[in-house]
Design an enzyme around this catalytic site. Structure first.
Site, short mmCIF file in Angstrom:
data_model
loop_
_atom_site.label_atom_id
_atom_site.label_comp_id
_atom_site.label_asym_id
_atom_site.label_seq_id
_atom_site.Cartn_x
_atom_site.Cartn_y
_atom_site.Cartn_z
N ARG A 15 0.82 -1.06 0.08
CA ARG A 15 -0.12 0.11 0.11
C ARG A 15 0.83 1.22 0.21
O ARG A 15 0.45 2.31 0.56
CB ARG A 15 -0.97 0.00 1.18
CG ARG A 15 -2.03 -1.01 0.98
CD ARG A 15 -3.02 -1.18 2.29
NE ARG A 15 -2.36 -1.53 3.51
CZ ARG A 15 -2.85 -1.18 4.65
NH1 ARG A 15 -3.93 -0.47 4.91
NH2 ARG A 15 -2.18 -1.39 5.60
N ILE A 429 -28.01 4.45 14.24
CA ILE A 429 -27.81 3.17 13.09
C ILE A 429 -26.91 2.16 14.06
O ILE A 429 -26.83 0.83 13.23
CB ILE A 429 -27.27 3.78 11.87
CG1 ILE A 429 -28.04 4.88 11.23
CG2 ILE A 429 -27.03 2.59 10.93
CD1 ILE A 429 -29.65 4.39 11.12
N GLU A 482 -21.31 -0.98 19.42
CA GLU A 482 -20.40 -1.66 18.53
C GLU A 482 -18.88 -1.30 18.71
O GLU A 482 -18.03 -1.49 17.73
CB GLU A 482 -20.73 -1.29 16.91
CG GLU A 482 -22.27 -1.66 16.53
CD GLU A 482 -22.57 -1.33 15.08
OE1 GLU A 482 -21.45 -1.24 14.37
OE2 GLU A 482 -23.77 -1.15 14.67
N ASP A 597 -28.10 -5.22 9.39
CA ASP A 597 -27.99 -4.27 8.36
C ASP A 597 -27.59 -4.97 7.12
O ASP A 597 -27.08 -5.92 6.92
CB ASP A 597 -26.60 -3.65 8.66
CG ASP A 597 -26.74 -2.68 10.09
OD1 ASP A 597 -27.46 -2.32 10.17
OD2 ASP A 597 -25.63 -2.69 10.65
N GLU A 664 -30.00 5.96 3.97
CA GLU A 664 -29.42 7.44 3.73
C GLU A 664 -30.36 8.44 2.82
O GLU A 664 -30.47 8.11 1.63
CB GLU A 664 -28.16 7.02 3.14
CG GLU A 664 -27.28 8.52 2.72
CD GLU A 664 -26.79 8.70 1.43
OE1 GLU A 664 -25.83 8.10 1.19
OE2 GLU A 664 -27.31 9.45 0.78
N HIS A 693 -21.49 11.83 7.13
CA HIS A 693 -20.16 11.72 6.38
C HIS A 693 -19.31 13.08 6.55
O HIS A 693 -18.26 13.05 5.92
CB HIS A 693 -20.36 11.43 5.14
CG HIS A 693 -21.16 10.14 4.93
ND1 HIS A 693 -22.49 10.10 4.78
CD2 HIS A 693 -20.90 8.91 4.67
CE1 HIS A 693 -23.04 8.87 4.74
NE2 HIS A 693 -21.99 8.06 4.68
N CYS A 725 -26.40 7.18 8.88
CA CYS A 725 -25.52 5.91 8.78
C CYS A 725 -24.88 5.99 10.44
O CYS A 725 -25.10 6.80 11.13
CB CYS A 725 -24.56 6.00 8.07
SG CYS A 725 -23.67 4.27 7.54
N1 GLN Z 1 -24.54 -0.65 12.06
C1 GLN Z 1 -23.46 -0.26 11.35
C2 GLN Z 1 -22.93 1.10 11.95
O1 GLN Z 1 -23.56 1.88 12.84
C3 GLN Z 1 -24.05 0.06 10.01
C4 GLN Z 1 -22.89 0.52 9.16
C5 GLN Z 1 -23.33 0.70 7.75
O2 GLN Z 1 -24.17 0.92 7.34
N2 GLN Z 1 -22.13 0.70 6.89
O3 GLN Z 1 -21.69 1.53 11.86
ZN ZN Z 2 -24.92 2.94 6.63
#
Ligand code: GLN
Ligand code: ZN
Length: 751
Positions: A15, A429, A482, A597, A664, A693, A725
């Site tokens: 990389r 999310i 998470e 998801d 989204e 984002h 997201c």
């Molecule tokens: N549950 C995941 C998160 O919140 C979903 C991530 C995603 O949609 N890419 O990070």
């Molecule tokens: Zn997402």
């Protein structure tokens, strides 16, 4: 037999390009140092291919960011707002790719989209009425000369004008039909400039041809190429297609004066048929794409050689099915993977060997050839790849397993009573900011520097804090955050049987972002509960509902390298059963809201509309239902998708039969809402109210406005309020502010 490679990976086998580019962005190295790294990568790539004996090696397949962007810049297709920054050439290029914020101004990057059905992304060129298309760059020529100086006379690969125009965004009144002549003229200048530098073969990549071209597309293609072919002056022109077959235009294409045509025999389901029924002109070369550029399994020589026999003509060059950009560099980098596994894989470098080997034995009495026999042994079976129990479980699936009862409307009533959530329930999310302490904890545990107990203790502390934070903010449906996950697919892969992981098998996703997809090696099953402890612990910290968080089978498959010895459908069903075990365990442990998801559901939607259902949705959507069909009516199933481009597949999304879907919507213009209404979408929806984002904090007013627009199209009882997201990449401070505004906005409209 001669051989050809459409393109080679260019991120560097360690990389190097990523790291050098990032240093350049941070001002740690200058342009000369970055160029030096780039040149070293290009030269090494070329020499590798030469060493392997490849006949047609591409130059100009290198890119600092993306080849479509390179093509735009080559032809001066640079919107004025970027030129106005007054940056150097390379800096302007990166401004187009990544946006620019600094002393000289503030502009966003060009839009980025997925490159056909891959996980690679290209930048969308913008053509306005005032765009002056002109060959102002020289990259293809420079890189041709550079290659020749390294001792290799390359074919020069370039994004073709037809595909370029089809992918471009026209910002004014002018359309492709208005600009193709001037663009084509500049391509012609390029070809003649290349010819004067000594280039004998120019490869025009036209993958757009595999994508349902209509009559006007075919017309445009023919007009463009009659101009180019009419003025080629001795330069050989290779038309290269990939990612499918060119059934709509095969006869027209073969009738044109191309010197060579590249066809995909791996993904192109009808390619062989087309050649056999229509023939292939004897005055052209057929570049037969038979070594898969997208997957990492060894080529089955028997199959490939028999296809070559069936093609039955002499004017064939053996090639890759698409650019090798989509596979990792080399197996040599994998030191931990045992040979029993490795011998079944071919990354880019190993694919070069395959090309040479197949070419060397084709046309001979190969059955007794050593190379052939060695290759065939690989297909007699693979260690630990079969699990009878899994296969029986899949075979035992019945139609009932795909059906959740009672019907949605009835469940919706039951859930409203049991969950007793306010109108416009607020949630997130799933992930919360992955701060450096979270990553450090995980890394130290993986390296053995931390005991399992310490690792768990730390995460529990994080979960408890996260729950408390969400309670303080006033969210209605909470998540555990998470913190245990590096990546939503890798995490599940690591906890499932049947997966293999690599150390350095990076593949470019976009620009400097690379991904390392795990490999589905064998039959997939769950070893033991994966997320239950975390979710149960989170629930013990609060009286509010906590949502369990899983990744769905389609996304797990789409972000892995899939098997080739069984169908995608079969693999997805195996994964679906494994995730279903997890769903039922979560439910049995008191988690009554579970999100599955499907961030990448759309990723492998076929390029041809006519294949959408039969080749994909007809089994992916039922596979999703299989995951949740056996939960109780009062358990609420959520799903999440990372985009809103499903206007055209809304019925399929509704047929996933989830209770709630979040997606989204904040960056798109909420267009999807109309389609939801028109299609009578039954699933409750949370169209993200702000864009995660960006670090920007949305105001309460802004969120209220977004919600007001949504309420015009979505019935109040069906509307959820959430970001678009996961919050993993965000900072804590901005997250708290944004979520507080989100809750305030929901309260305001409730009032
Ligand atoms: N549950 C995941 C998160 O919140 C979903 C991530 C995603 O949609 N890419 O990070
Ligand atoms: Zn997402």
């Amino acid at each position: 037999m001669n051989t050809s490679v459409i393109g080679y990976p260019r991120i560097g086998k360690d990389r190097e390009l990523k790291f050098a580019s990032e240093k350049f962005f941070n001002g740690e190295i200058d342009e000369a140092a970055l160029q030096k790294t780039a040149k070293a990568i290009r030269t090494e790539n070329l020499l590798k291919q030469k060493e392997a004996g490849i006949t047609y090696i591409s130059s100009n397949d290198f890119s600092f960011y993306d080849n479509v962007l390179d093509t735009a810049v080559l032809f001066n297709i640079i919107p004025q707002r970027y030129k106005d920054l007054g940056l150097s050439e390379l800096e302007t290029y990166f401004a187009l790719a990544r946006g620019y914020q600094g002393a000289k101004g503030n502009v966003k990057a060009l839009a980025m989209k997925k490159w056909f059905n891959t996980n690679y992304h290209y930048l969308v060129p913008e053509i306005g009425d005032d765009t002056v298309i002109a060959l102002t760059g020289n990259k293809p020529v420079d890189e041709y000369i550079e290659a020749r100086e390294a001792g290799i006379d390359t074919k020069v690969a370039i994004t073709g004008p037809f595909t370029f125009l089809k992918l471009a965004r026209f910002t004014g009144a002018k359309k492709a039909g208005d600009v193709y002549v001037s663009l084509t003229e500049e391509y012609i200048k390029l070809v003649s400039r290349l010819a004067s530098s000594g280039a004998g073969v120019v490869e025009f990549d036209e993958p757009y041809l595999v994508r349902d071209p209509d009559a006007s597309d075919i017309d445009l293609f023919k007009k463009i190429y009659s101009l180019i072919l009419g003025s080629k002056n001795g330069t050989k022109i290779l038309l290269q297609t990939y990612f499918g077959d060119i059934r709509d235009i095969y006869s027209e294409v073969t009738a044109l004066d191309f010197d060579a045509i590249g066809l995909d025999l791996v993904e192109g389901r009808m390619t062989l048929e087309l050649i056999k029924t229509n023939g292939f002109p004897s005055d052209k070369l057929l570049f037969a794409g038979l070594v898969n550029g997208k997957n990492i399994w060894r080529n089955d020589y028997k199959k490939t050689l028999s296809v070559l026999k069936e093609i039955g003509i002499d004017n064939v060059v053996l090639g890759t099915s698409c650019s090798l950009l989509h596979v990792p560099y080399t197996l040599a980098g994998e030191t931990k993977l045992p040979d029993e596994y490795k011998k079944h894989f071919a990354f880019a470098e190993e694919k070069l060997t395959e090309l040479s080997e197949i070419a060397s034995i084709s046309g001979t009495d190969y059955e007794n050839n050593d190379l052939f026999r060695k290759n065939q042994i690989l297909f007699e079976g693979r260690a630990d790849s079969e699990d009878k129990e899994v296969q029986e479980r899949v075979a035992a699936i019945t139609e009932d397993d795909y059906v959740r009862l009672p019907a949605f409307e009835e469940r919706e009533k039951i859930q409203k009573t049991i969950l007793n959530l306010p109108l416009f329930p607020t949630t997130t999310i799933g992930s919360f900011p992955q701060t450096s302490d979270v990553r450090k904890n995980r890394q130290e545990f993986k390296k053995g520097l931390k005991s399992r107990e310490e690792y768990i203790e730390f995460n529990k502390k994080k979960i408890a804090e996260c729950i408390k934070l969400q309670e303080d903010i006033g969210l209605d449906v909470l998540v555990h955050g998470e913190f245990e996950r590096n990546d939503m697919v890798e995490y599940f892969g690591e906890n499932l049987n049947g997966y293999v992981f690599t150390e350095k098998a990076w593949v470019q996703s976009y620009g400097t972002r690379n991904v390392k997809p795990p490999i589905i090696w064998g039959d997939v099953s769950r070893r033991s509960p994966i997320t239950v402890d975390w979710s149960v612990f989170a629930k013990s910290c609060t009286d509010k509902p906590v949502k369990g968080m899983l990744t769905g089978p389609v996304t797990i498959l789409n972000w892995s390298f899939p098997r080739e010895d069984i169908s995608i459908r079969e693999s997805i069903l195996q994964i679906a059963l494994a995730i279903r075990d997890e769903v039922l365990d979560l439910e049995a442990n008191g988690i009554n809201i579970i999100q599955i998801d499907e961030a990448a559901l759309r990723e492998k939607l076929p390029l041809r509309k006519s294949d959408w259902y039969t080749e994909y949705l007809d089994f992916t959507i039922p596979a999703f239902r299989l995951v949740h069909s056996k939960v109780k009516p009062e358990t609420q199933i959520h799903t999440h998708m990372c985009y809103s481009e499903f206007t055209d597949i809304i019925p399929a999304i509704d047929a996933m039969d989830a209770d709630v879907i979040t997606f989204e919507a904040s960056r798109s213009d909420l267009q999807i809402l109309d389609s939801l209404k028109e299609n009578n979408f039954k699933t409750e929806v949370g169209p993200g109210v702000y864009d995660i984002h960006s670090p920007r904090v949305p105001s309460t007013e802004e969120i209220v406005n977004a919600l007001t627009k949504m309420r015009a199209k979505i019935d109040d009882p069906k509307l959820w309020v959430n970001p678009d997201c996961g919050l993993k990449t965000r900072g804590t401070e901005e997250t708290v502010k944004s979520l507080s505004n989100l809750v305030a906005a929901a309260k305001q409209i409730r009032g």
